[in-house]
Design a protein around this motif. Structure first.
Motif, PDB file in Angstrom:
ATOM      1  N   ASP A  38       0.445  -1.116   0.248  1.00 58.26           N
ATOM      2  CA  ASP A  38      -0.304   0.289  -0.254  1.00 58.26           C
ATOM      3  C   ASP A  38       0.818   1.601   0.366  1.00 58.26           C
ATOM      4  O   ASP A  38       1.995   1.376   0.565  1.00 58.26           O
ATOM      5  CB  ASP A  38      -0.831  -0.094   1.176  1.00 58.26           C
ATOM      6  CG  ASP A  38      -2.281  -1.237   0.813  1.00 58.26           C
ATOM      7  OD1 ASP A  38      -2.755  -0.987  -0.001  1.00 58.26           O
ATOM      8  OD2 ASP A  38      -1.969  -1.328   2.125  1.00 58.26           O
ATOM      9  N   HIS A  40       0.029   5.099   1.153  1.00 57.76           N
ATOM     10  CA  HIS A  40      -0.880   6.304   2.155  1.00 57.76           C
ATOM     11  C   HIS A  40      -0.203   7.485   1.565  1.00 57.76           C
ATOM     12  O   HIS A  40       0.747   8.064   0.971  1.00 57.76           O
ATOM     13  CB  HIS A  40      -1.072   5.745   3.472  1.00 57.76           C
ATOM     14  CG  HIS A  40      -1.577   4.080   3.161  1.00 57.76           C
ATOM     15  ND1 HIS A  40      -2.834   4.278   3.275  1.00 57.76           N
ATOM     16  CD2 HIS A  40      -1.046   3.436   3.577  1.00 57.76           C
ATOM     17  CE1 HIS A  40      -3.288   2.726   3.254  1.00 57.76           C
ATOM     18  NE2 HIS A  40      -2.155   2.100   3.327  1.00 57.76           N
ATOM     19  N   SER A  48      -0.944   7.299   8.529  1.00 55.84           N
ATOM     20  CA  SER A  48      -2.084   6.750   8.994  1.00 55.84           C
ATOM     21  C   SER A  48      -2.082   6.138   7.729  1.00 55.84           C
ATOM     22  O   SER A  48      -2.011   6.473   6.680  1.00 55.84           O
ATOM     23  CB  SER A  48      -2.882   7.801   9.195  1.00 55.84           C
ATOM     24  OG  SER A  48      -4.248   6.678   9.370  1.00 55.84           O
ATOM     25  N   ARG A  49      -2.463   4.861   7.807  1.00 53.08           N
ATOM     26  CA  ARG A  49      -2.872   3.894   6.651  1.00 53.08           C
ATOM     27  C   ARG A  49      -4.397   4.490   6.196  1.00 53.08           C
ATOM     28  O   ARG A  49      -4.855   3.476   5.462  1.00 53.08           O
ATOM     29  CB  ARG A  49      -2.752   2.440   6.904  1.00 53.08           C
ATOM     30  CG  ARG A  49      -1.441   2.378   7.045  1.00 53.08           C
ATOM     31  CD  ARG A  49      -1.490   0.392   7.717  1.00 53.08           C
ATOM     32  NE  ARG A  49       0.190   0.141   7.084  1.00 53.08           N
ATOM     33  CZ  ARG A  49       0.538  -1.267   7.411  1.00 53.08           C
ATOM     34  NH1 ARG A  49      -0.158  -2.347   7.675  1.00 53.08           N
ATOM     35  NH2 ARG A  49       1.379  -1.448   7.846  1.00 53.08           N
ATOM     36  N   VAL A  63       4.268   1.455   2.643  1.00 56.79           N
ATOM     37  CA  VAL A  63       3.605  -0.270   2.991  1.00 56.79           C
ATOM     38  C   VAL A  63       4.923  -1.589   2.296  1.00 56.79           C
ATOM     39  O   VAL A  63       3.346  -1.585   0.856  1.00 56.79           O
ATOM     40  CB  VAL A  63       3.007  -0.777   4.133  1.00 56.79           C
ATOM     41  CG1 VAL A  63       2.704  -2.049   4.584  1.00 56.79           C
ATOM     42  CG2 VAL A  63       2.502   0.694   4.626  1.00 56.79           C
TER      43      VAL A  63
END
Length: 70
Positions: A38, A40, A48-49, A63
């Protein structure tokens, strides 16, 4: 870049910065045998995700997982 330390001594530093866009990060990770999971967006220092990456973001949270060749 010129900075001053805690004792008032002026130091000159040679700095070289490079910014990356998400597609470059993805390519670099894949070339190093990582699987990007991911990417973000984040506001300065607030990772923060939950935040999608947008063009106004100055930082990004990446990530990824390393792929082990067995």
């Amino acid at each position: 870049m010129e900075i001053e330390d805690d004792e008032g001594k002026v130091l000159n530093l040679n700095c070289n910065e490079r910014s990356y866009v998400s597609s470059e990060i993805t390519w670099l990770l894949k070339s190093l045998n990582f699987n990007p999971v991911d990417i973000h967006g984040c506001k300065l220092g607030k990772f923060s995700r939950n935040d999608p990456l947008i063009t106004e973001d100055y930082e990004m949270l990446v990530v990824a997982e390393y792929l082990i060749n067995e």
